[in-house]
Design an enzyme around this catalytic site. Structure first.
Site, PDB file in Angstrom:
ATOM      1  N   GLY A   1      11.127   6.074   2.406  1.00 40.83           N
ATOM      2  CA  GLY A   1      12.548   6.019   2.661  1.00 40.83           C
ATOM      3  C   GLY A   1      12.961   4.939   3.638  1.00 40.83           C
TER       4      GLY A   1
ATOM      5  N   ILE B   1       0.818  -1.219   0.000  1.00 34.46           N
ATOM      6  CA  ILE B   1       0.000   0.000   0.000  1.00 34.46           C
ATOM      7  C   ILE B   1       0.846   1.261   0.000  1.00 34.46           C
ATOM      8  CG2 ILE B   1      -2.002  -1.062   1.094  1.00 34.46           C
ATOM      9  CD1 ILE B   1      -1.092   0.029   3.756  1.00 34.46           C
TER      10      ILE B   1
ATOM     11  N   ASP C   1      10.743  14.782   8.508  1.00 35.89           N
ATOM     12  CA  ASP C   1      10.319  14.330   7.169  1.00 35.89           C
ATOM     13  C   ASP C   1       8.816  14.554   7.008  1.00 35.89           C
ATOM     14  OD1 ASP C   1      10.599  13.369   4.625  1.00 35.89           O
ATOM     15  OD2 ASP C   1      10.559  11.262   5.185  1.00 35.89           O
TER      16      ASP C   1
ATOM     17  N   ALA D   1       8.834  -0.532   2.863  1.00 38.55           N
ATOM     18  CA  ALA D   1       7.517  -0.674   2.243  1.00 38.55           C
ATOM     19  C   ALA D   1       6.473  -0.980   3.311  1.00 38.55           C
ATOM     20  CB  ALA D   1       7.530  -1.788   1.200  1.00 38.55           C
TER      21      ALA D   1
END
Length: 884
Positions: A616, A612, A730, A619
């Site tokens: 970085g 989905i 981030d 997964a």
């Protein structure tokens, strides 16, 4: 800024890059670089938005792609950008480089589709786009590259340090690609391909290596493969292929043929070899040869069937296992050159003939042989087995073989597994003459008589399984001489007498089911015969033993201090070892379904069908453990963290953090092969998708405002109320998740680093995504909570405008022009209405939108002192709702 023809920072593993044609001039309008620079960027005054500094492997990827390439790129012949952090889509403008022969974009984070425009690269010989995050259909236009010799669409990792493969294409492999006349290598394992392979093919075939394993390809194996006389590597394993193997396929000329785990059936009949040599031509292209050797070598890292000679130069394997082949065993004549180790796997089929001398014809073409015939319906005896002198391993378990199990004259045989057959008679003593024998499994047969003591002459014997037979008599005392014997299973026979002394502690369960056998009292309870004969000498030595024990007691007292120190170190190591189990550490009241095996099963072993998202840190997969109970599993690469123990401590800290606008960390697992975090699943997708679908969705201003406030509150909590304080580093739309009611949740909030309570903390890396990173963070590699404020402001600008931070529409402006620059320019020109997306300007008052724009621009101020704190931003955003 470097031009797109700047040499890459690093080269991919494998063949060295050839000489690169250069000489390209900078374009009139500079474009963002394709890869980050190797040093820290200049001060903000020289480069307002420089690329990130070097960072460790845990940092997120960043730089943007190029929108256009200079005309002089037409002289470029080799472009290698592998193993960088390139994001976005593959630039279609690469098609302007008409002289490109090699294009290697592997091991990056490219998304979207392979541009069909690359079909204009008429000179292209090598295209490698593996190990990215590509989707969509493979463009059939690539078949226009008539000189294409190497096409690598995916490449599964073969070692722990390799990049993982995330390409997941849609549909089948375009039939036109297989008709490219000069195509030597087609590599696309685990690429999510479906459909069928073409049943016919025009023109000559130059294919040498085809890897389409672990896909969803149906239909039959095409018969035109027999016309590919240079084909040496064919992997079609783990698909849904049906029907027979093509008649006339030159199996003996192929070093690797793997069709395991399909639904193939019929008789396995290879071509009749009229010539002992294969008419394979040499590869005259050095680059193609390098790719062939690297890819094939990586796919054949594991040698077939375990034990193989270390002296062999080459390894060959034919794997037909786990299908429905029937009839007689195939007769394969190998035509391979050199010192070759060969593995033939025919197990788990329905072969129903007998072993014949013709079956072992392949034994003349290899120096060591491994054969697996288990789980079939074979009958007959083993008389012809001795005709294969090069046999190293032979497994014919769970068949219907009968007669004697006598096997002789096999000097290299190491493994002989005949479990679960109908073998009768006595165990031949000649097994002891097999000098190399390490494993002998004759269990679950109908063998009678006694165990021959001559078996002890097989001095390398490590495992001897004779259980579930009808053996009688005693266990030979000579087995105590077998120094390497670690497994001896004689359970469920009619044995009697003593259990001999064994060099390795036996398992008492290995002697069960023998009523007349003396009890097993534990490891090494029975002494060797020589000890019984010298029992009188033992009595005399007892006095000496007392003296030794007394002295030992004093020494032990001295060593206790050292032992305590060693125990402390061992506990530390044990803690790390315990982490690498199948244990799932959970936080709070986790349901019993949250186990390692259930998670692996629910993700279908981390199949791309359950993928989905990628980022970085790895997964993310969707896992439905029970009906209605879903979690998100983020699979990580442990190499990206400094240490296992530190990682464990940091994750446990994150597990205690709870806020209604933070994604909940439910648990984690650290293992040798899998390391993942478990979060609550949110069905609304991420903010990146939401922003670019706002125009087509019926969204209210209240929902948009709530998303903004939720994210601001989450960051305020991390900066001000969380212990230890966390700076995200981030913030971007893909890290903001939504539920079905469009409540927002911040994810990945502790994976960049945990920060202690300090105003500014110096770091050696920049974790963030280009376009969202604050300029002072990128320039000095120093981070503060104001860097998160900057990133939040960029996200707010994207939400209001519907544009990306580095939107393609900004290409008309100077280099470094971003959504922040665009917003400031419109405010200075007094035309703020142009900034907002059409859908947002309809549902929200313009004065409220303008005030929110000013908040976002204050967040993205270049001066840290001018930026507000997240607490101030959250308060101001809440106040906007009251002003409506």
């Amino acid at each position: 800024m470097p031009s797109p023809t700047t040499p890459p920072l690093s080269s991919p593993p494998g063949p060295p890059p050839p000489t690169t044609a250069s000489g390209a001039e900078s374009p009139a309008t500079p474009t963002p670089p394709l890869s980050p620079p190797s040093t820290c960027p200049p001060p903000p005054s020289l480069a307002p938005f420089p690329p990130p500094c070097p960072r460790d492997s845990a940092a997120s990827t960043s730089p943007a792609t190029t929108s256009q390439l200079p005309y002089s790129c037409q002289v470029l012949t080799h472009l290698r950008l592998a193993v960088n952090f390139l994001t976005g889509q593959i630039p279609p403008d690469l098609a302007q480089c008409r002289s490109l022969s090699v294009l290697d974009l592997s091991s990056n984070v490219f998304e979207g589709a392979i541009p069909p425009a690359l079909a204009r690269l008429a000179a292209l010989r090598v295209l490698d786009v593996s190990r990215n995050s590509l989707t969509d259909r493979i463009p059939q236009q690539l078949s226009s590259c008539r000189d294409l010799a190497v096409l690598v669409l995916t490449n599964i990792a073969t070692s722990p340090g390799d990049h993982l493969e995330f390409n997941a294409f849609v549909g089948g492999l375009p039939l036109q690609l297989l008709s490219i006349p000069g195509l030597h290598i087609l590599w696309a394992p685990k690429a999510n391909l479906d459909g069928r392979l073409p049943s016919y093919r025009n023109g000559s075939c130059s294919l040498r290596a085809v890897n389409l394993a672990q896909n969803y390809i149906a239909g039959s194996v095409p018969s035109w493969l027999r016309e590919c006389q240079d084909l040496a590597f064919l992997d079609l394993s783990s698909n849904t292929l049906e029907g027979p193997m093509p008649a006339g396929l030159r199996m003996g000329c192929m070093t690797y043929l793997n069709v395991t785990r399909n639904s193939l059936s019929g008789h396995l009949l290879p071509a009749v070899e009229t010539d002992s040599k294969c008419p394979r031509r040499l590869i005259d292209d050095g680059i193609v040869m390098q790719y062939y050797e690297r890819l094939v070598k990586g796919a054949m890292v594991v040698r077939p069937s375990g034990a193989m000679s270390r002296d062999v130069i080459n390894v060959a394997m034919h794997d037909f296992s786990n299908n429905s082949f029937s009839g007689p065993l195939p007769s394969i004549t190998l035509s391979l050159d050199g010192n070759c180790s060969y593995g033939l796997l025919l197990n788990s089929n329905m072969f129903n003939n007998t072993l014949s001398a013709g079956f072992f014809g392949f034994c003349k073409g290899a120096s060591s042989i491994s054969v697996n015939l288990s789980e079939n319906q074979l009958s007959g005896n083993l008389d012809t087995l001795s005709s294969c002198l090069a046999l190293w391993s032979f497994d014919a378990s769970n068949n219907m073989l009968n007669g004697s199990c006598s096997v002789t004259d096999l000097p290299f045989l190491r493994r002989l597994i005949l479990r679960g057959n109908n073998l009768t008679g006595e165990i031949p003593g000649v097994f002891g003459d097999l000098a190399s024998l390490e494993v002998l499994d004759l269990s679950k047969n109908y063998l009678t008589g006694s165990i021959p003591s001559h078996l002890a002459h097989a001095s390398h014997l490590q495992a001897l399984m004779l259980d579930h037979n009808r053996l009688s008599g005693g266990i030979p005392p000579s087995f105590s001489e077998l120094a390497q014997l670690a497994v001896l299973d004689v359970s469920f026979n009619n044995l009697s007498g003593d259990i001999p002394y064994l060099r390795h502690p036996p398992d008492c369960g290995s002697f069960a089911g023998n009523p007349l056998l003396h009890p097993c009292l534990g490891p090494n309870t029975s002494l060797p015969p020589s000890t019984a004969a010298d029992s009188t000498k033992g009595a005399a030595s007892r006095y000496l033993m007392v003296i030794v024990v007394s002295a030992a007691t004093a020494i032990v007292s001295f060593l206790l201090v050292i032992l305590l120190f060693v125990l402390c170190e061992r506990r530390k190591r044990a803690k790390i070892a315990n982490l690498r189990t199948k244990e799932v550490v959970t936080f709070g009241d986790a349901p019993p379904e949250l186990t390692h095996d259930n998670l692996v099963r629910a993700t279908n072993n981390f199949s791309i069908q359950n993928l989905i998202g990628t980022g970085g840190f790895g997964a993310t997969y969707k896992a439905e453990l029970t009906p209605g109970f879903l979690v998100a599993v983020k699979r990580l690469a442990m190499g990206r963290f400094q240490g296992l123990e530190q990682f464990d401590a940091e994750i446990r800290t994150l597990g205690r953090i709870r806020h209604r606008n933070l994604v909940t960390l439910m648990g984690y697992h650290i293992g040798e092969s899998d390391t993942f975090l478990i979060y609550n699943y949110l069905s609304g997708g991420n903010l990146e998708t939401f922003i670019h679908e706002m125009g087509s969705r019926n969204v209210s201003w209240t929902e948009v405002h709530r998303i903004v406030v939720d994210v601001a509150q989450a960051l305020t909590f991390l900066h001000c109320s969380c212990t230890p304080r966390i700076i995200h580093r981030d913030i971007k739309p893909s890290n903001i998740l939504l539920d079905e009611k469009l409540n927002a949740y911040l994810s990945d909030f502790g994976l960049a680093r945990l920060m202690e309570v300090t105003q500014t903390h110096a770091t050696t890396d920049v974790a963030g995504t280009f376009g969202y990173v604050a300029p002072e963070y990128a320039a000095t590699c120093r981070v503060s909570d104001k860097a998160d404020v900057y990133s939040f402001g960029v996200v707010l600008l994207e939400l209001m405008s519907g544009k990306r931070t580095l939107d393609p529409s900004f290409s008309q402006f100077d280099d470094g022009f971003t959504i922040v620059t665009w917003g400031r320019m419109l405010v200075q020109e007094g035309d703020t209405s142009e900034f907002f997306s059409a859908g947002l300007s309809v549902i929200a008052p313009m004065d409220i939108l303008t005030e929110m724009l000013m908040i976002a621009l204050s967040c993205t101020s270049e001066s840290l002192a001018d930026r507000p704190s997240m607490r101030q931003v959250a308060a101001k955003l809440k106040q906007l709702k009251n002003e409506q």
